[in-house]
Design a protein around this motif. Structure first.
Motif, short mmCIF file in Angstrom:
data_model
loop_
_atom_site.label_atom_id
_atom_site.label_comp_id
_atom_site.label_asym_id
_atom_site.label_seq_id
_atom_site.Cartn_x
_atom_site.Cartn_y
_atom_site.Cartn_z
N SER A 58 0.83 -1.21 0.00
CA SER A 58 0.00 0.00 0.00
C SER A 58 0.86 1.26 0.00
N ASP A 59 2.04 1.21 0.61
CA ASP A 59 2.95 2.36 0.59
C ASP A 59 3.42 2.64 -0.83
N LYS A 60 3.78 1.61 -1.57
CA LYS A 60 4.20 1.78 -2.96
C LYS A 60 3.04 2.30 -3.81
N PHE A 61 1.83 1.80 -3.56
CA PHE A 61 0.66 2.23 -4.30
C PHE A 61 0.37 3.71 -4.03
N MET A 62 0.47 4.12 -2.78
CA MET A 62 0.20 5.52 -2.44
C MET A 62 1.27 6.45 -3.01
N ASP A 63 2.53 6.00 -3.07
CA ASP A 63 3.57 6.81 -3.70
C ASP A 63 3.25 7.07 -5.16
N SER A 64 2.78 6.05 -5.87
CA SER A 64 2.44 6.25 -7.28
C SER A 64 1.23 7.17 -7.43
N ILE A 65 0.26 7.05 -6.54
CA ILE A 65 -0.89 7.96 -6.60
C ILE A 65 -0.45 9.39 -6.31
N GLU A 66 0.47 9.57 -5.37
CA GLU A 66 0.97 10.91 -5.05
C GLU A 66 1.70 11.51 -6.25
N GLN A 67 2.46 10.73 -6.97
CA GLN A 67 3.16 11.24 -8.15
C GLN A 67 2.17 11.65 -9.24
N ILE A 68 1.12 10.88 -9.41
CA ILE A 68 0.13 11.21 -10.44
C ILE A 68 -0.63 12.48 -10.07
N THR A 69 -1.04 12.61 -8.82
CA THR A 69 -1.86 13.75 -8.43
C THR A 69 -1.04 15.01 -8.18
N SER A 70 0.28 14.91 -8.06
CA SER A 70 1.08 16.11 -7.81
C SER A 70 1.44 16.85 -9.09
N GLN A 71 1.17 16.28 -10.23
CA GLN A 71 1.45 16.95 -11.49
C GLN A 71 0.40 18.04 -11.72
N THR A 72 0.87 19.25 -11.98
CA THR A 72 -0.04 20.36 -12.20
C THR A 72 0.18 20.94 -13.59
N VAL A 73 -0.88 21.43 -14.17
CA VAL A 73 -0.84 22.04 -15.49
C VAL A 73 -1.53 23.40 -15.38
N THR A 74 -0.90 24.43 -15.96
CA THR A 74 -1.49 25.77 -15.97
C THR A 74 -2.27 25.94 -17.27
N ILE A 75 -3.52 26.32 -17.14
CA ILE A 75 -4.38 26.52 -18.30
C ILE A 75 -4.75 28.00 -18.37
N ASP A 76 -4.54 28.59 -19.56
CA ASP A 76 -4.94 29.98 -19.79
C ASP A 76 -6.35 29.99 -20.37
N ILE A 77 -7.22 30.77 -19.74
CA ILE A 77 -8.61 30.86 -20.20
C ILE A 77 -8.87 32.29 -20.67
N LYS A 78 -9.34 32.40 -21.90
CA LYS A 78 -9.68 33.71 -22.45
C LYS A 78 -11.19 33.91 -22.36
N ASP A 79 -11.57 35.13 -21.91
CA ASP A 79 -12.99 35.43 -21.88
C ASP A 79 -13.38 36.14 -23.17
N ASP A 80 -14.60 36.63 -23.25
CA ASP A 80 -15.12 37.25 -24.48
C ASP A 80 -14.37 38.51 -24.85
N THR A 81 -13.84 39.23 -23.89
CA THR A 81 -13.14 40.49 -24.18
C THR A 81 -11.68 40.28 -24.52
N GLY A 82 -11.17 39.04 -24.41
CA GLY A 82 -9.78 38.76 -24.75
C GLY A 82 -8.83 38.75 -23.56
N ASN A 83 -9.36 38.97 -22.37
CA ASN A 83 -8.52 38.94 -21.16
C ASN A 83 -8.17 37.48 -20.82
N VAL A 84 -6.92 37.29 -20.45
CA VAL A 84 -6.44 35.94 -20.12
C VAL A 84 -6.39 35.79 -18.59
N THR A 85 -6.99 34.71 -18.10
CA THR A 85 -6.93 34.39 -16.67
C THR A 85 -6.32 33.02 -16.50
N ARG A 86 -5.65 32.84 -15.41
CA ARG A 86 -5.03 31.54 -15.13
C ARG A 86 -5.71 30.85 -14.01
#
Length: 86
Positions: A58-86
């Motif tokens: 279970s320790d090995k399994f939780m380490d792999s889950i932690e590695q998967i969930t710790s990856q973050t991705v930044t997504i830029d979202i544009k609204d109708d006026t062209g402003n970018v929010t993160r």
């Protein structure tokens, strides 16, 4: 019903399907004749061994889950006026 007598006790077989031979590999014939202290010690060691194995897996399994969930991705979202929010 069949009864086998031994110096330290007896084994009673109940049921109509008794063939005289135990074919199951997990059942050890005569286990009930061993001293209770020895059985307690053997079962305790087996229980500790199994719990340690489950803990390691279970320790090995939780380490792999932690590695998967710790990856973050930044997504830029544009609204109708062209402003970018993160």
């Amino acid at each position: 019903m069949k009864v086998d007598y031994y110096p330290k006790g007896r084994i009673v077989y109940y049921g109509h399907l008794y063939t005289g031979v135990c074919d199951y590999p997990i059942l050890i014939p005569g286990t009930a004749l061993l001293p209770r202290g020895l059985l307690f010690f053997a079962y305790g060691l087996a229980l500790i061994y199994l719990f340690l194995g489950i803990g390691i897996i279970s320790d090995k399994f939780m380490d792999s889950i932690e590695q998967i969930t710790s990856q973050t991705v930044t997504i830029d979202i544009k609204d109708d006026t062209g402003n970018v929010t993160r």
